[in-house]
Write a protein that holds these residues in place. Structure first.
Motif, PDB file in Angstrom:
ATOM      1  N   HIS A 163       1.053  -1.332  -0.044  1.00 52.84           N
ATOM      2  CA  HIS A 163       0.085   0.159  -0.095  1.00 52.84           C
ATOM      3  C   HIS A 163       0.943   1.246  -0.021  1.00 52.84           C
ATOM      4  N   PRO A 164       0.626   2.147  -0.813  1.00 50.93           N
ATOM      5  CA  PRO A 164       1.445   3.370  -0.911  1.00 50.93           C
ATOM      6  C   PRO A 164       1.526   4.268   0.433  1.00 50.93           C
ATOM      7  N   ILE A 165       2.578   4.474   0.931  1.00 50.39           N
ATOM      8  CA  ILE A 165       2.714   5.260   2.218  1.00 50.39           C
ATOM      9  C   ILE A 165       3.711   6.280   2.160  1.00 50.39           C
ATOM     10  N   SER A 166       3.832   7.185   2.785  1.00 48.25           N
ATOM     11  CA  SER A 166       4.722   8.361   2.888  1.00 48.25           C
ATOM     12  C   SER A 166       4.715   9.102   4.239  1.00 48.25           C
ATOM     13  N   GLY A 167       6.051   9.279   4.660  1.00 50.29           N
ATOM     14  CA  GLY A 167       6.126   9.935   5.965  1.00 50.29           C
ATOM     15  C   GLY A 167       6.250   9.130   7.349  1.00 50.29           C
ATOM     16  N   ILE A 168       6.143   7.997   6.771  1.00 55.20           N
ATOM     17  CA  ILE A 168       6.264   6.782   8.140  1.00 55.20           C
ATOM     18  C   ILE A 168       7.171   5.625   7.462  1.00 55.20           C
ATOM     19  N   SER A 169       7.852   5.052   8.530  1.00 53.79           N
ATOM     20  CA  SER A 169       8.715   3.864   8.270  1.00 53.79           C
ATOM     21  C   SER A 169       8.625   2.839   8.831  1.00 53.79           C
ATOM     22  N   ILE A 170       8.533   1.643   8.280  1.00 51.86           N
ATOM     23  CA  ILE A 170       8.130   0.615   9.099  1.00 51.86           C
ATOM     24  C   ILE A 170       9.007  -0.786   8.699  1.00 51.86           C
ATOM     25  N   LYS A 171       9.440  -1.435   9.760  1.00 52.73           N
ATOM     26  CA  LYS A 171      10.508  -2.360   9.576  1.00 52.73           C
ATOM     27  C   LYS A 171       9.757  -3.659  10.237  1.00 52.73           C
ATOM     28  N   LEU A 172       9.665  -4.804   9.470  1.00 52.24           N
ATOM     29  CA  LEU A 172       9.251  -6.249  10.043  1.00 52.24           C
ATOM     30  C   LEU A 172      10.486  -7.002   9.958  1.00 52.24           C
ATOM     31  N   ASN A 173      10.312  -8.148  10.739  1.00 53.88           N
ATOM     32  CA  ASN A 173      11.244  -9.017  10.703  1.00 53.88           C
ATOM     33  C   ASN A 173      10.871 -10.330   9.587  1.00 53.88           C
ATOM     34  N   SER A 174      11.523 -11.264   9.539  1.00 56.56           N
ATOM     35  CA  SER A 174      11.135 -12.307   8.446  1.00 56.56           C
ATOM     36  C   SER A 174       9.797 -13.018   8.769  1.00 56.56           C
ATOM     37  N   ASP A 175       9.364 -12.794   9.841  1.00 56.53           N
ATOM     38  CA  ASP A 175       8.002 -13.353  10.293  1.00 56.53           C
ATOM     39  C   ASP A 175       6.818 -12.533  10.233  1.00 56.53           C
ATOM     40  N   PHE A 176       7.050 -11.082   9.804  1.00 58.90           N
ATOM     41  CA  PHE A 176       6.174 -10.034   9.614  1.00 58.90           C
ATOM     42  C   PHE A 176       5.698  -9.889  10.925  1.00 58.90           C
ATOM     43  N   GLU A 177       6.651  -9.712  11.685  1.00 58.80           N
ATOM     44  CA  GLU A 177       6.619  -9.166  13.111  1.00 58.80           C
ATOM     45  C   GLU A 177       7.187  -7.568  13.158  1.00 58.80           C
ATOM     46  N   LEU A 178       6.294  -6.967  13.880  1.00 64.13           N
ATOM     47  CA  LEU A 178       6.947  -5.562  13.723  1.00 64.13           C
ATOM     48  C   LEU A 178       8.212  -5.325  14.583  1.00 64.13           C
ATOM     49  N   MET A 179       8.977  -4.682  14.094  1.00 61.26           N
ATOM     50  CA  MET A 179      10.406  -4.434  14.573  1.00 61.26           C
ATOM     51  C   MET A 179      10.369  -2.902  15.062  1.00 61.26           C
ATOM     52  N   GLU A 180      10.065  -2.010  14.119  1.00 68.95           N
ATOM     53  CA  GLU A 180      10.197  -0.682  14.425  1.00 68.95           C
ATOM     54  C   GLU A 180       9.165   0.229  13.491  1.00 68.95           C
ATOM     55  N   ALA A 181       8.424   1.248  14.101  1.00 75.33           N
ATOM     56  CA  ALA A 181       7.581   1.962  13.219  1.00 75.33           C
ATOM     57  C   ALA A 181       7.949   3.628  13.555  1.00 75.33           C
ATOM     58  N   THR A 182       8.428   4.282  12.915  1.00 71.90           N
ATOM     59  CA  THR A 182       8.542   5.664  13.001  1.00 71.90           C
ATOM     60  C   THR A 182       8.099   6.682  12.153  1.00 71.90           C
ATOM     61  N   VAL A 183       7.827   7.776  12.565  1.00 69.10           N
ATOM     62  CA  VAL A 183       7.353   9.102  11.978  1.00 69.10           C
ATOM     63  C   VAL A 183       8.517  10.083  11.958  1.00 69.10           C
TER      64      VAL A 183
END
Length: 251
Positions: A163-183
């Motif tokens: 999905h197109p996003i801008s202004g936010i950064s999201i990092k998942l691990n190999s199991d699609f678990e959330l590692m980090e989300a920042t604005v």
């Protein structure tokens, strides 16, 4: 007086005797096939020809140049064309929102399915914008608390789509678990209000994005995304688009 009275009675009786009840008893239809046997009307064709030519000239006038062909299937979690659309909304809508409210747009989120065409290598025209975004969707901005932004991140995490996003950064691990989300490089603050731009279809719950309705405010910019893309094409000379690390999964 008596004559008038009797005339009124007679007129009333005649009126009532003419009243009938009608009931629909049957509906009939006929199938008319549209095929090559149907001929056009030359008078109508001659009438609309100059209008068609004028519209086509406007649609096909060159606005920019794309150095490559881009599709929404080019990446797993973010794509060049998706990033371009979200960034274009942020860039073009931000001055309008800032002028009206004094606030800045923090985040943009659109939907993967809303990209309806590839962006082909070569000349980019107004017709390109109509092909990519044929809908009448307009930009809206809503103020979301950090808790709702985290729901948006959770939606992106579970959907596993670009999905197109801008202004936010999201990092998942190999199991699609959330590692980090920042604005803007900072962790999302639950109590802070973030101004998130999207389109009116998604704001109203399209693609099950119900978190948008949790916003404490709504600003309608009266700016169709298709028109926004045309304005963006006019602003830039060359489109050299890239996927990046705004939404990634680590190995």
């Amino acid at each position: 007086m008596n004559n008038r009275f009797f005339l009124s009675i007679i007129a009333f009786i005649l009126l009532m005797s003419c009243k009938q009840d009608y009931h629909l008893t049957r509906i009939e239809g006929k199938r008319i096939e549209i095929n090559d046997s149907l001929t056009g009307n030359q008078d109508i064709e001659n009438f609309i020809k100059p209008f068609r030519e004028h519209v086509n000239n406007d649609l096909d006038s060159v606005l920019a140049y794309a150095v490559d062909t881009y599709t929404k299937n080019d990446g797993e979690l973010n794509t060049a064309i998706g990033n371009f659309m979200a960034d274009a909304v942020k860039e073009m809508a931000s001055p309008i929102f800032k002028n009206r409210t004094g606030n800045a747009i923090d985040i943009v989120m659109l939907n993967h399915g809303g990209i309806r065409s590839i962006l082909s290598k070569g000349n980019v025209t107004s017709r390109t914008a109509y092909q990519i975004m044929p809908f009448e969707n307009s930009v809206v901005v809503t103020g979301l608390k950090g808790t709702s932004v985290k729901e948006m991140v959770n939606y992106l995490q579970k959907s596993k789509r670009a999905h197109p996003i801008s202004g936010i950064s999201i990092k998942l691990n190999s199991d699609f678990e959330l590692m980090e989300a920042t604005v803007k490089g900072e962790a999302i603050d639950n109590d802070k209000t973030y101004y998130v731009a999207t389109n009116d279809y998604l704001y109203n719950g399209g693609d099950n994005m119900s978190f948008f309705r949790q916003g404490d405010s709504l600003y309608k910019l009266d700016y169709k995304i298709r028109n926004l893309l045309i304005d963006y094409f006019k602003k830039v000379d060359t489109l050299d688009l890239h996927a990046d690390d705004r939404f990634i999964k680590t190995n």
